[in-house]
Design a protein around this motif. Structure first.
Motif, PDB file in Angstrom:
ATOM      1  N   PHE A 180       0.825  -1.201   0.000  1.00 48.66           N
ATOM      2  CA  PHE A 180       0.000   0.000   0.000  1.00 48.66           C
ATOM      3  C   PHE A 180       0.865   1.258   0.000  1.00 48.66           C
ATOM      4  O   PHE A 180       0.583   2.214  -0.690  1.00 48.66           O
ATOM      5  N   PHE A 371      -7.214   0.412   3.711  1.00 50.14           N
ATOM      6  CA  PHE A 371      -6.433   1.268   2.822  1.00 50.14           C
ATOM      7  C   PHE A 371      -7.333   1.877   1.771  1.00 50.14           C
ATOM      8  O   PHE A 371      -8.208   1.208   1.213  1.00 50.14           O
ATOM      9  N   GLU A 378      -4.206   4.883   5.394  1.00 49.27           N
ATOM     10  CA  GLU A 378      -4.090   3.507   5.836  1.00 49.27           C
ATOM     11  C   GLU A 378      -4.275   3.456   7.339  1.00 49.27           C
ATOM     12  O   GLU A 378      -3.963   4.403   8.057  1.00 49.27           O
TER      13      GLU A 378
END
Lengths: 472, 662
Positions: A180, A371, A378
């Protein structure tokens, strides 16, 4: 694998055990254009780690990668190979700038189970991309170095940067969060947020050379004047490198010997994390790290001033053509220090009020990772603390792997979807994807059935994410 | 000194009267603000002019001796004339009442009448050297009735008509002041109440001279709704004070009089006082300048008294030309500069300046525009302006000015100004709200004290600031966008700080500015922290931005969801994105799937050209039909024939759901 299997059975939220950590075998950067003819192969290599490797082996390895990429390109011209698995190792390829290739290879373990690899591939590909982003943040693009001083300069820069950076690369602690590359935002009420806005605007006005400002609290972002992609990597640097390095003196408190060595200032708690350590020292060096932002567009070179008071940190970014003097630093300290100190305690107070209002801090029956691709937000209750050297997750690596698998599934299709997995260790793992948001929930309810799990996740969404549009 | 520098001026249209001369006596009545020009004791005419009535009252009366005092009762009903030290003569000016004069002698023996004051249209107070006598006049009976009297030695007196308080100077030093307050309940005889007396501290004087309090050094005026006794304390050589000062004693309706404020004049000489728009104006004859004080501005508090300095540097009253038009044309043909601060000037409270020798009565006025440039401290300037009556446009111009390229103020200053505006705005909103709540609770009938709050000019709401200041400000091309955004955020911050709901047009202004400069990530962050409040218009605006900034779509949907009244909009948005299944799941999630139009969803599903999706949606509605009506078929009213045909064409007749029978 025996260790992993045993780990899976021991205790519900067991911390990650040390397995055989995946080690970095080699890391190199090359440009095939620099040595197109036979006998010039060495010229292609811009950086090679470990440097001790014999020259011919370097050339051989680079050549092999080049060949693989060329070969796979015939099948998929726009997306050549990203990774190569062999019995001995695994290699990851990345072409961040045209004809510049970065290759990372790590030792492989004998592959027995078919399921484990997907996650790790994505994780390490992300790590490799991050390597480039981090290099670019502090050095600018490869091309710029070439323009400034040719291959020689580029090689110097690569050597200087990666020599140190690779040591901080801890492949064993990389996981879903590295894919992410998100930013954790500090939850804050509107009024306090507006106060921070006001503070930033005033500081930018009075320190008129400041071009951009970023504001963090508790290692979480509150405001970024930088664009998203630049902030993403700067955030990574701050939270995994700069802040952890300075955490010790802070924990030590005001009266400790470590603290005493720092310049004593009774009016406020502000201090520089980059730049001069002691403002009273007339010979103090005012050297700040340089960073490069908006490299696709305006290509700006900036000095990064990081200043912190208690848990609040501000990054002031000023144009590199301006050289901050000691006087400037003193002025900054005298203006920002007191106000930031007050603001930091305001935020802390507000945060505590909000925490109290949100009710009991009972350990919930689930852990989650959230996310949002749109703002890179996040949130993880799986990770207790993320530092470069250790990723303290509170769930077993096997579960992390399942999360990775779900993530891979999500990547394959554009549509929103939901995946529910019953893990072998009595856990339920739920992945939801809704309009560019991903949510992964790990539930510890041994006897729950599918419907109950679904209900549980709905409840979680209603309490934790009632502010956003999340399809059930 | 440019013309724009004068901050005090005489009113444009003064009251004009015949100059005082040996045959023409001029009197001024503070209660009605009327000037009486009495020619030859009234025999050749009396002309009465007030500030508002342009038609003077003229009449004749017999010359029965020198007129010492002449005043109309309120509403000009009864005329009272004092010609001797024992008596006052009355004459009715009420239609149908006898106009024959009648006389009242003061009751106290051997007392001399110092003067009289009307306290209503039919009530009058005689002030004698031995006390006061309060009478009711019965005009139809042409007689007076004593309501109340009080004996004490009186040196001199002073009357403040606005608050109906008479102040009597007693004792040898004349410095003990005894106030009386007169109350007038509707349709009842008035009452007279004695307030606690108080002593004015006289400055130390050399032993040779006997100190005493002069009537000339005392004034009474209402400032910010409170009655004050103003004492002009002259500079004394023995004390180490740097100059004369004005001491303000607060005289409350109940309780003792208290010394509250000291206005430092820092000069010596002859002074005169006026009160204009709650400002104390001190004229200084020697320098022919005036200064103003505002007791609401922050001064130096020593624990009991607040010391104030002049708000602005001393300035002359704006030079004045005697007008030639109107009645003045008789005396003069060309405009003549008027001598200001003339020794023939007489000053009355609150704002009256009379030149008996020239035959003019002016109201003193404060001009706010010049003050803007004389008071560099913007916070203090705002404090000052917000207390003035006609402040709105001036304040708005100050706001515009501080945001202009040339005179740009710093952000902390701008923040201070916004905070002061919003403080005032919030006070009004709160008052409005509690009034509305009281009305709702039905207290308006029971409590006569409940009054709708007055919206003064100092209340500048969001639409004022938007219309006159911000909308023009954001249009300025030369402004750095960082500054523009900082100012808008500062205003929004200030509104939030005072818990005032921010109007959506301000949010739109922020969004517009951010979008203009491609600062989408900033916009995103503002929305993330809910700085820009949720509303349908805002959500729609975001939707329209999607093509420039894809995340705007998500932000908009989130906002619509939080509004919780925009479910139809959410469905529309999803359908427009061909997220038919998502739309259906959403509406089912909120339990609205029984009322949606099948045709709408089937249309959208067909458009996706995804046959399986169409099948799913079609089946869903068949099941709904089955559940609601016991048959999977669509009713003609649903207009789904086209879709049924399409379904058959793709999947065959046999794919249609069979009615289930139990």
């Amino acid at each position: 694998m025996a260790a992993a299997a045993a780990g899976a059975g021991s205790g519900p939220w067991a911390a990650q055990e040390k397995q055989f950590p995946p080690a970095l075998l080699s890391f190199f950067i090359y440009n095939p254009r620099f040595g197109p003819r036979e006998g010039q192969e060495e010229n292609k290599i811009l950086f090679y780690h470990p440097n001790e490797v014999e020259k011919n082996e370097k050339i051989r390895n680079v050549g092999l990668c080049e060949a693989i990429v060329q070969f796979t390109r015939t099948f998929s011209p726009s997306k050549p190979a990203k990774s190569l698995h062999t019995q001995k190792n695994r290699q990851f390829f990345n072409e961040p700038e045209e004809n510049f290739w970065m290759v990372m290879s790590k030792d492989g373990k004998p592959v027995i189970e078919y399921q484990e690899e997907e996650l790790l591939d994505k994780v390490y590909s992300s790590v490799l991309r991050q390597c480039y982003s981090m290099y670019k943040l502090f050095n600018g693009t490869f091309l710029k170095a070439m323009e400034d001083g040719g291959v020689k300069l580029l090689k110097e820069r690569l050597e200087k940067f990666f020599h140190r950076y690779l040591q901080t690369l801890h492949l064993q602690s990389c996981d879903l969060l590295d894919i992410f590359g998100g930013i954790s935002f500090f939850p804050l009420d509107k009024m306090t947020y507006l106060k921070i806005q006001s503070f930033i605007n005033r500081m930018e006005e009075s320190l008129n050379i400041v071009k951009y400002t970023a504001f963090l609290y508790n290692d979480q972002l509150i405001w970024s004047g930088l664009e998203q992609d630049d902030m993403r990597i700067l955030y990574k640097y701050l939270t995994t490198s700069l802040f952890p390095r300075h955490i010790e003196p802070e924990l030590a408190g005001r009266d400790s010997p470590i603290r005493a060595e720092m310049p004593g200032n009774l009016q406020h708690y502000g201090r520089f994390l980059t730049g001069p350590l002691n403002l009273n020292d007339p010979d103090a060096k005012c050297r700040f790290p340089k960073i490069f932002v908006n490299t696709d567009d305006t290509y700006e070179e900036l000095h990064l001033i990081v200043y912190k008071a208690m848990s609040a940190a501000v990054c002031f970014m000023i144009d590199a053509s301006v050289h901050p003097t000691l006087d400037f630093c003193r002025r900054l300290d005298s203006i920002v220090g007191p106000q930031l100190t007050v603001l930091a305690s305001d935020i802390c107070e507000q945060f505590n009020i909000n925490k109290r209002m949100s009710g009991s801090e009972k350990e919930p029956q689930f852990k989650f990772i959230y996310f949002n691709h749109m703002n890179l937000a996040e949130k993880s209750t799986v990770h207790m603390r993320k530092t470069p050297s250790v990723s303290l997750t509170s769930v077993h690596p096997d579960l992390m792997k399942i999360l990775g698998d779900i993530n891979s599934d999500f990547t394959r299709v554009d549509e929103d979807e939901e995946i529910i997995v019953k893990a072998m260790s009595d856990y339920w793992v739920v992945g939801k994807k809704s309009d560019r948001r991903e949510l992964y929930v790990i539930l510890n309810q041994k006897n729950a059935n599918l419907i109950e799990v679904n209900e549980e996740v709905k409840k979680l969404c209603a309490t934790q994410f009632n502010n956003i549009f999340f399809l059930d | 000194m440019g013309e724009e520098d004068y901050y005090l001026e005489l009113c444009e249209r003064p009251v004009q009267f015949e100059k005082a001369n040996p045959v023409n006596c001029v009197f001024f009545d503070e209660a009605n603000k009327q000037v009486f020009a009495v020619r030859s004791g009234g025999a050749t005419g009396v002309v009465v002019k007030g500030p508002d009535d342009r038609n003077p009252i003229s009449f004749r009366m017999d010359d029965k001796g020198e007129v010492k005092c002449i005043k109309f009762s309120l509403e000009n009903k009864i005329l009272a004339v004092q010609r001797t030290s024992k008596t006052v003569d009355f004459c009715n000016f009420i239609p149908d009442n006898s106009q024959l004069e009648y006389t009242q002698e003061c009751k106290t023996k051997n007392a001399n009448i110092l003067g009289f004051c009307w306290t209503s249209s039919t009530e009058i107070v005689f002030i004698t050297d031995q006390g006061i006598e309060f009478y009711q006049v019965l005009p139809e009976k042409r007689s007076l009735k004593l309501l109340k009297s009080h004996n004490l030695n009186v040196n001199w007196y002073m009357y403040c008509p606005e608050s109906a308080v008479i102040l009597l100077s007693t004792t040898v030093l004349e410095n003990v002041l005894q106030p009386f307050h007169f109350r007038f309940p509707p349709k009842q005889a008035g009452t007279m109440s004695k307030l606690p007396k108080f002593e004015i501290e006289l400055p130390a004087a050399p032993k040779s001279t006997k100190p005493s309090l002069s009537e000339r050094d005392i004034a009474m005026a209402t400032i910010y709704g409170q009655l004050y006794v103003l004492f002009l304390r002259h500079h004394s050589r023995t004390s180490n004070s740097t100059g004369a000062e004005v001491v303000l004693y607060h005289l409350p309706r109940e309780g003792a009089c208290k010394k509250m404020h000291i206005l430092k004049l820092n000069r010596t000489g002859k002074f005169a006082l006026n009160v204009v728009d709650n400002l104390v104006v001190v004229h200084h004859q020697d320098t022919e300048t005036s200064v103003i004080f505002d007791i609401k501005l922050r001064g130096e508090f020593d624990g009991s008294v607040t010391f104030h300095h002049p708000v602005l540097p001393a300035r002359s009253i704006q030079p004045y030309q005697i007008p030639i038009t109107g009645p003045a044309a008789v005396t003069s043909q060309s405009p003549v500069p008027c001598k200001l601060y003339s020794s023939s000037w007489i000053v009355f409270q609150p704002d009256i300046i009379i030149s008996a020798s020239q035959g003019y009565l002016w109201n003193l006025q404060v001009k706010l525009e010049p003050i803007v440039n004389l008071l560099p401290d913007k916070g203090r300037l705002m404090d000052f302006l917000l207390q003035r009556k006609e402040c709105k446009m001036v304040i708005l111009s100050v706001c515009s000015q501080m945001l202009s390229e040339s005179d740009r103020a710093s952000l902390p200053v701008i923040a201070t100004v916004f905070d002061k505006l919003n403080h005032e705005y919030k006070k009004y909103l709160d008052a409005e709200q509690s009034y509305a709540m009281a009305v709702e609770a039905g207290q308006s009938r029971s409590s006569p004290l409940l009054k709708r709050p007055v919206r003064t000019q100092a209340v500048l709401d969001q639409s004022d600031v938007y219309t006159h200041v911000l909308s023009a400000f954001v249009e300025k091309k030369e402004m750095p966008h960082k500054f523009v955004i900082a100012v808008l955020m500062e205003y929004i911050r200030s509104l939030n700080q005072f818990q005032i709901a921010v109007q959506h047009y301000l949010h739109e202004l922020v969004i517009k500015t951010l979008v203009q400069h491609n600062l989408f990530y900033m916009l995103h962050q503002f929305l993330q922290y809910h700085v820009l409040s949720d509303s349908k218009p805002l959500a729609c605006l975001l939707l329209s931005l999607e093509s420039f900034y894809p995340p705007a779509h998500q932000l908009s949907l989130d906002m619509l969801k939080r509004l919780s009244t925009a479910n139809d909009e959410i469905v529309e948005v999803l359908l427009s994105k061909h997220q038919v299944l998502a739309a259906l799941r959403f509406i089912r999630g909120i339990g609205g799937h029984d009322n949606i139009s099948a045709r709408k969803f089937l249309d959208a599903a067909k458009q996706t050209e995804d046959n399986m999706l169409f099948y799913t949606i079609f089946r869903f509605f068949e099941q709904r039909n089955q559940r609601l009506r016991g048959s999977p078929n669509f009713t003609p009213g649903e207009h789904c024939e086209e879709h049924v045909a399409f379904f058959k064409q793709i999947f065959g007749d046999q794919a249609l759901m069979r009615p289930t029978t139990f």
